[in-house]
Design a protein around this motif. Structure first.
Motif, PDB file in Angstrom:
ATOM      1  N   ALA A   1      51.668  43.855  42.123  1.00  0.00           N
ATOM      2  CA  ALA A   1      51.050  43.192  41.300  1.00  0.00           C
ATOM      3  C   ALA A   1      50.394  42.119  41.591  1.00  0.00           C
ATOM      4  CB  ALA A   1      52.120  42.627  40.147  1.00  0.00           C
TER       5      ALA A   1
ATOM      6  N   ASP B   1      49.630  38.467  37.436  1.00  0.00           N
ATOM      7  CA  ASP B   1      50.481  39.332  36.863  1.00  0.00           C
ATOM      8  C   ASP B   1      52.223  38.971  37.396  1.00  0.00           C
ATOM      9  OD1 ASP B   1      48.747  40.504  35.563  1.00  0.00           O
ATOM     10  OD2 ASP B   1      48.310  42.176  36.686  1.00  0.00           O
ATOM     11  N   ASN B   2      52.312  38.628  38.659  1.00  0.00           N
ATOM     12  CA  ASN B   2      53.458  38.020  38.957  1.00  0.00           C
ATOM     13  C   ASN B   2      54.096  36.831  38.410  1.00  0.00           C
ATOM     14  OD1 ASN B   2      55.277  39.119  41.504  1.00  0.00           O
ATOM     15  ND2 ASN B   2      52.983  39.595  42.094  1.00  0.00           N
TER      16      ASN B   2
ATOM     17  N   PHE C   1      54.518  37.940  34.202  1.00  0.00           N
ATOM     18  CA  PHE C   1      55.478  38.776  34.174  1.00  0.00           C
ATOM     19  C   PHE C   1      56.839  38.152  33.618  1.00  0.00           C
ATOM     20  CE2 PHE C   1      53.744  42.753  36.089  1.00  0.00           C
ATOM     21  CZ  PHE C   1      54.116  43.536  35.028  1.00  0.00           C
TER      22      PHE C   1
ATOM     23  N   ARG D   1      56.449  36.823  30.269  1.00  0.00           N
ATOM     24  CA  ARG D   1      56.570  38.056  29.265  1.00  0.00           C
ATOM     25  C   ARG D   1      58.048  38.303  28.993  1.00  0.00           C
ATOM     26  NH1 ARG D   1      54.332  40.715  25.644  1.00  0.00           N
ATOM     27  NH2 ARG D   1      53.982  42.783  26.443  1.00  0.00           N
TER      28      ARG D   1
ATOM     29  N   ARG E   1      51.594  38.556  24.919  1.00  0.00           N
ATOM     30  CA  ARG E   1      50.867  39.104  26.162  1.00  0.00           C
ATOM     31  C   ARG E   1      49.636  37.937  26.510  1.00  0.00           C
ATOM     32  NH1 ARG E   1      50.338  43.886  28.604  1.00  0.00           N
ATOM     33  NH2 ARG E   1      51.793  44.840  26.837  1.00  0.00           N
TER      34      ARG E   1
END
Ligand SMILES: Nc1ncnc2c1ncn2[C@@H]1O[C@H](COP(=O)(O)OP(=O)(O)OP(=O)(O)O)[C@@H](O)[C@H]1O
Ligand SMILES: [Mg+2]
Length: 250
Positions: A81, A85-86, A89, A92, A98
């Motif tokens: 990722a 994104d790391n 996440f 999330r 999102r």
């Protein structure tokens, strides 16, 4: 005041070898406790048990904070990722939608001095210090009220290290989180913490503690320098601080 983290009579062993014993430690809400001690003295183990990642052999751990985060000694990023994104996440997983998670990830990266243009890179494309800042952003993004820091700034150069310490000082000064802050660096401990706990060199637990005079963020460079010199040269509690773990060398 009830402690945010309360550890009573905790011990831990690996493969039958005791690495921590008789650990009692209470951290108040908003308090920063630095944990110092030579390599192998059990600092990482202590915070992994405190955070509930591993169960202790004995003892009781009470957590009264709302949500914690951990900055591991190695960044532990997901290799498949991107940096963004790391971080996203984690947001999330903490329940953010999102789009909000993405925005929070960018804001946390900026707070950790991670450049926006590097957010699309994968961990393998980042330097050690950049990876460590992603790990710090990933901790901040969940808005924790308690953070376990495991030598978080060792991969950073001096200037960046200071800026990251300032980030911790600003956040804790504003009461955003309390922390257990593991470090090898006594001047860092003196700078960021309310209290410094010293681990026994061979993992028998906590040898003692020193309250740092004044408040984090309000101590002058001269005061910090004088204090660390006194600790290193005159205070026997700190005499083993730079020992090496013989078992590791053998
Ligand atoms: N999963 C494990 N299995 C077996 N032994 C372990 C494990 N994790 C830690 N240990 C042992 O427990 C002791 C304490 O390790 P720990 O990683 O907590 O030390 P540390 O104080 O964080 O050291 P460093 O400053 O080098 O990070 C060491 O002797 C180590 O070998
Ligand atoms: Mg460690």
């Amino acid at each position: 005041m009830s402690a945010a983290l309360d550890i009573r009579g905790m011990s831990q062993a690996f493969l039958g070898r005791e690495v921590l014993s008789g650990i009692t430690l209470a951290v108040d809400p908003g308090e920063v406790v630095a944990l110092v001690g030579p390599s192998g003295s059990g600092k990482s183990t202590l915070i992994h048990v405190a955070a509930g990642l591993i169960d202790p052999r004995e003892g009781r751990i009470t957590r009264r904070y709302r949500r914690h985060a951990m900055v591991f000694q190695e960044p532990r990023l997901m290799p498949w990722a991107t940096a963004e994104d790391n971080i996203a996440f984690a947001a999330r997983l903490a329940g953010q939608p999102r789009r909000a998670a993405r925005e929070a990830a960018r804001a946390a990266a900026a707070a950790a001095h991670f450049a926006a243009e590097d957010l699309g890179k994968f961990p393998v494309e980042l330097s050690g210090g950049m990876r460590q800042r992603v790990a710090i952003a990933r901790a901040l993004v969940v808005r924790p009220d308690f953070i376990y820091f495991d030598e978080p700034f060792t991969a950073l150069d001096v200037a960046l290290k200071r800026r990251m310490q300032d980030l911790v000082l600003d956040a804790t000064g504003a009461g955003h989180f309390g922390a257990v802050f593991v470090t090898h660096d006594l001047s860092e401990a003196a700078r960021v913490a309310h209290r410094v706990m010293v681990m026994h060199p061979t993992g028998q637990g906590i040898d003692g503690e020193r309250r740092v005079p004044g408040l984090p963020g309000a101590r002058s460079e001269a005061e910090l320098f004088a204090l660390t010199q006194t600790w290193l040269h005159e205070d026997r509690l700190f005499r083993h601080i730079h020992d090496v773990d013989e078992r590791r060398i053998a």
